[in-house]
Design a protein around this motif. Structure first.
Motif, PDB file in Angstrom:
ATOM      1  N   ALA A 148       0.820  -1.209   0.000  1.00 37.07           N
ATOM      2  CA  ALA A 148       0.000   0.000   0.000  1.00 37.07           C
ATOM      3  C   ALA A 148       0.854   1.259   0.000  1.00 37.07           C
ATOM      4  N   GLY A 149       0.361   2.258  -0.712  1.00 44.44           N
ATOM      5  CA  GLY A 149       0.981   3.570  -0.702  1.00 44.44           C
ATOM      6  C   GLY A 149       0.398   4.432   0.405  1.00 44.44           C
TER       7      GLY A 149
ATOM      8  N   GLY B 137      10.728  -6.765 -12.140  1.00 47.56           N
ATOM      9  CA  GLY B 137      11.730  -7.209 -13.106  1.00 47.56           C
ATOM     10  C   GLY B 137      12.704  -8.199 -12.500  1.00 47.56           C
ATOM     11  N   LYS B 138      13.033  -8.011 -11.239  1.00 45.72           N
ATOM     12  CA  LYS B 138      13.993  -8.887 -10.565  1.00 45.72           C
ATOM     13  C   LYS B 138      13.368 -10.235 -10.213  1.00 45.72           C
ATOM     14  N   TYR B 139      12.055 -10.235  -9.931  1.00 42.19           N
ATOM     15  CA  TYR B 139      11.361 -11.466  -9.528  1.00 42.19           C
ATOM     16  C   TYR B 139      10.174 -11.701 -10.464  1.00 42.19           C
ATOM     17  N   PRO B 140      10.430 -12.128 -11.679  1.00 47.74           N
ATOM     18  CA  PRO B 140       9.340 -12.264 -12.659  1.00 47.74           C
ATOM     19  C   PRO B 140       8.320 -13.343 -12.313  1.00 47.74           C
ATOM     20  N   HIS B 141       8.646 -14.226 -11.375  1.00 48.85           N
ATOM     21  CA  HIS B 141       7.706 -15.277 -10.989  1.00 48.85           C
ATOM     22  C   HIS B 141       6.685 -14.790  -9.969  1.00 48.85           C
ATOM     23  N   THR B 142       6.849 -13.556  -9.485  1.00 55.63           N
ATOM     24  CA  THR B 142       5.939 -13.029  -8.463  1.00 55.63           C
ATOM     25  C   THR B 142       4.910 -12.092  -9.080  1.00 55.63           C
ATOM     26  N   ASN B 143       3.859 -11.856  -8.325  1.00 59.17           N
ATOM     27  CA  ASN B 143       2.826 -10.895  -8.708  1.00 59.17           C
ATOM     28  C   ASN B 143       2.838  -9.788  -7.661  1.00 59.17           C
ATOM     29  N   ILE B 144       3.546  -8.712  -7.932  1.00 61.23           N
ATOM     30  CA  ILE B 144       3.704  -7.627  -6.973  1.00 61.23           C
ATOM     31  C   ILE B 144       2.679  -6.536  -7.277  1.00 61.23           C
ATOM     32  N   MET B 145       1.800  -6.282  -6.336  1.00 68.63           N
ATOM     33  CA  MET B 145       0.691  -5.353  -6.517  1.00 68.63           C
ATOM     34  C   MET B 145       0.946  -4.037  -5.782  1.00 68.63           C
ATOM     35  N   TYR B 146       0.474  -2.959  -6.362  1.00 67.93           N
ATOM     36  CA  TYR B 146       0.457  -1.660  -5.687  1.00 67.93           C
ATOM     37  C   TYR B 146      -0.979  -1.341  -5.319  1.00 67.93           C
ATOM     38  N   THR B 147      -1.253  -1.169  -4.023  1.00 66.63           N
ATOM     39  CA  THR B 147      -2.600  -0.828  -3.568  1.00 66.63           C
ATOM     40  C   THR B 147      -2.632   0.652  -3.196  1.00 66.63           C
ATOM     41  N   ASN B 148      -3.546   1.350  -3.809  1.00 66.41           N
ATOM     42  CA  ASN B 148      -3.558   2.807  -3.839  1.00 66.41           C
ATOM     43  C   ASN B 148      -4.580   3.355  -2.833  1.00 66.41           C
ATOM     44  N   TYR B 149      -4.089   3.993  -1.779  1.00 70.10           N
ATOM     45  CA  TYR B 149      -4.953   4.701  -0.836  1.00 70.10           C
ATOM     46  C   TYR B 149      -5.291   6.106  -1.321  1.00 70.10           C
ATOM     47  N   TYR B 150      -4.336   6.725  -1.980  1.00 66.89           N
ATOM     48  CA  TYR B 150      -4.438   8.154  -2.266  1.00 66.89           C
ATOM     49  C   TYR B 150      -5.663   8.490  -3.120  1.00 66.89           C
ATOM     50  N   ASP B 151      -5.804   7.827  -4.253  1.00 64.03           N
ATOM     51  CA  ASP B 151      -6.869   8.196  -5.191  1.00 64.03           C
ATOM     52  C   ASP B 151      -8.277   7.968  -4.651  1.00 64.03           C
TER      53      ASP B 151
ATOM     54  N   ASN C 126       4.629   7.834  -2.886  1.00 65.40           N
ATOM     55  CA  ASN C 126       3.958   6.866  -3.755  1.00 65.40           C
ATOM     56  C   ASN C 126       4.669   6.699  -5.090  1.00 65.40           C
ATOM     57  N   LEU C 127       5.178   7.797  -5.638  1.00 66.35           N
ATOM     58  CA  LEU C 127       5.909   7.694  -6.906  1.00 66.35           C
ATOM     59  C   LEU C 127       7.167   6.856  -6.758  1.00 66.35           C
ATOM     60  N   LEU C 128       7.913   7.079  -5.678  1.00 66.28           N
ATOM     61  CA  LEU C 128       9.121   6.279  -5.451  1.00 66.28           C
ATOM     62  C   LEU C 128       8.771   4.816  -5.190  1.00 66.28           C
ATOM     63  N   LEU C 129       7.681   4.592  -4.467  1.00 64.43           N
ATOM     64  CA  LEU C 129       7.267   3.220  -4.177  1.00 64.43           C
ATOM     65  C   LEU C 129       6.884   2.486  -5.456  1.00 64.43           C
TER      66      LEU C 129
ATOM     67  N   SER D 207     -11.645  -1.090   0.002  1.00 62.55           N
ATOM     68  CA  SER D 207     -11.361  -2.516  -0.202  1.00 62.55           C
ATOM     69  C   SER D 207     -11.927  -3.028  -1.526  1.00 62.55           C
ATOM     70  N   THR D 208     -13.095  -2.522  -1.925  1.00 59.29           N
ATOM     71  CA  THR D 208     -13.661  -2.962  -3.208  1.00 59.29           C
ATOM     72  C   THR D 208     -12.793  -2.504  -4.375  1.00 59.29           C
ATOM     73  N   THR D 209     -12.180  -1.333  -4.234  1.00 59.85           N
ATOM     74  CA  THR D 209     -11.334  -0.828  -5.324  1.00 59.85           C
ATOM     75  C   THR D 209      -9.989  -1.546  -5.368  1.00 59.85           C
ATOM     76  N   TRP D 210      -9.597  -2.165  -4.257  1.00 60.92           N
ATOM     77  CA  TRP D 210      -8.368  -2.956  -4.243  1.00 60.92           C
ATOM     78  C   TRP D 210      -8.635  -4.384  -4.714  1.00 60.92           C
ATOM     79  N   LEU D 211      -9.765  -4.920  -4.325  1.00 65.92           N
ATOM     80  CA  LEU D 211     -10.079  -6.301  -4.705  1.00 65.92           C
ATOM     81  C   LEU D 211     -10.372  -6.414  -6.196  1.00 65.92           C
ATOM     82  N   ASN D 212     -11.113  -5.453  -6.732  1.00 69.92           N
ATOM     83  CA  ASN D 212     -11.592  -5.542  -8.106  1.00 69.92           C
ATOM     84  C   ASN D 212     -10.992  -4.499  -9.041  1.00 69.92           C
ATOM     85  N   GLY D 213     -10.209  -3.555  -8.521  1.00 74.51           N
ATOM     86  CA  GLY D 213      -9.733  -2.434  -9.303  1.00 74.51           C
ATOM     87  C   GLY D 213     -10.720  -1.285  -9.170  1.00 74.51           C
ATOM     88  N   PRO D 214     -10.352  -0.092  -9.594  1.00 76.78           N
ATOM     89  CA  PRO D 214      -9.135   0.236 -10.348  1.00 76.78           C
ATOM     90  C   PRO D 214      -7.956   0.681  -9.493  1.00 76.78           C
TER      91      PRO D 214
END
Length: 371
Positions: free
Chosen positions: A218-219, A271-285, A259-262, A353-360
């Motif tokens: 999370a940011g 890029g370093k761990y292509p086998h992972t799914n790294i998500m950014y969860t956005n509080y700000y917007d 948030n930009l640096l994160l 939570s709905t915007t994190w679970l389903n987007g955007p």
């Protein structure tokens, strides 16, 4: 600021390559963070003595009917995520070290920092002793749980590849302590934000090494819209406020920079761990959207007001806070964004939570998407 159940929160997520039940893609949740994720660790570590106001009603009144150690009137985002995947609410590790954590553990503690707590004490950034609750301690607690769940590296990787790991919005407490010690926003941006981002990155790599496959981080919230910040750093200069939101521009700029640096660092890790799914969860917007257009989300037309508080331009002041005798909550917390001047209401957590679970507002969404 000892009384404040500190800022924020949040998070990492992991699920495996193996075929999984589409109704329950995660077998467990392991959460790190601060008060935005804490489900009872702060109270467990400090006890229920005088000054632990979050252990009093009206905290918890909306859903649980009693205080649970959560810094809200009800459930947090981590609770809604657990419910979505049919898992039990993630138990606070410090409340009972001997329970089974096969289905998850919550290591988040109100007031937690990314930077080690000893740094703030040794440099006189705080005038009171801090709990040993910073990110490094939470990772140690995870290692203690790990020993009870698996015996070797391969076994642990097999166990955690179906787990959801979450990191809350680390950094808010770090910046709050440093700013209140008199440092400038420019110094925080130049010196401390990069340190915080690096520590978050190190923690992500640590859990990936332990077997995490999906990581959601999370940011920052728009802290310039938080009643605590609006009160402590109030300005007589109208130019310091955004005309559209009435929030403090400089503090929102700090959150945006973090948030930009994160996001940039998460891209490097992908890029370093292509086998992972790294998500950014956005509080700000989602929060700024509510502040700008509260009527679109069934919130009151003065979204910077606190539901549970007393006095001051935002219904918040440092001497009469939620949970203290004589301080009451509003009649309709479901129409408020802010609960106690620092934290959000259950209604806000539900929406985010709905915007994190389903987007955007999670990239990619936490809930696995059908092809």
């Amino acid at each position: 600021m000892k009384f404040i159940c500190a800022f924020f929160f949040f998070f990492v997520v992991s699920y495996g390559h193996a075929k999984q039940n589409s109704q329950k893609p995660y077998s467990s949740i392991y959460a790190f963070g601060d008060s935005y994720t804490d489900t009872g660790n702060f109270v467990a570590m400090l006890g229920s003595g005088p000054g632990i106001w979050i252990n009093n009603l009206p905290y918890g009144e909306t859903f649980f009917g009693y205080p649970t150690g959560r810094c809200s009137d009800g459930r947090l985002i981590i609770d809604f995520i657990a419910e979505e995947f049919g898992l039990p609410l993630v138990p606070p590790y410090q409340a009972d070290h001997n329970r089974s954590f096969v289905q998850g553990a919550n290591f988040a503690v109100a007031g937690a920092t990314a930077i080690n707590v000893e740094f703030f004490e040794q440099n006189n950034f705080v005038s009171f002793p801090l709990l040993r609750n910073s990110l490094n301690y939470q990772l140690q607690w995870f290692d203690e749980v790990k020993i009870s769940l698996c015996n070797c590296t391969d076994e642990c990787k097999g166990f955690f590849n179906t787990s959801l790991f979450t990191f809350g919005e680390f950094g808010a407490n770090d910046y709050s302590f440093i700013l209140q010690a008199g440092k400038s926003i420019e110094e925080v941006m130049n010196t401390y934000v990069p340190q915080v981002i690096q520590l978050i990155s190190n923690a992500i790599e640590k859990v990936i090494g332990d077997g995490a496959i999906t990581v959601a981080v999370a940011g920052q919230l728009p802290t310039g819209c938080v009643p605590l910040f609006l009160t402590l750093f109030a300005s007589s200069n109208k130019l310091d406020y955004d005309p559209d939101t009435k929030c403090l521009k400089a503090y929102n700029d700090l959150a945006t920079y973090h948030n930009l640096l994160l996001v940039k660092e998460l891209g490097r890790l992908r890029g370093k761990y292509p086998h992972t799914n790294i998500m950014y969860t956005n509080y700000y917007d989602p929060v700024i959207n509510i502040v700008k257009h509260p009527d679109h989300f069934d919130f009151i037309s003065t979204p910077l007001q606190t539901c549970c508080g007393k006095d001051g331009p935002y219904n918040w002041n440092a001497t009469e806070i939620c949970g203290m005798p004589g301080v009451s909550a509003c009649q309709t917390p479901s129409t408020y964004l802010h609960w106690d001047g620092v934290h959000l209401t259950e209604a806000a957590h539900r929406y985010i939570s709905t915007t994190w679970l389903n987007g955007p507002h999670a990239i990619p969404p936490i809930k696995p998407q059908c092809n």
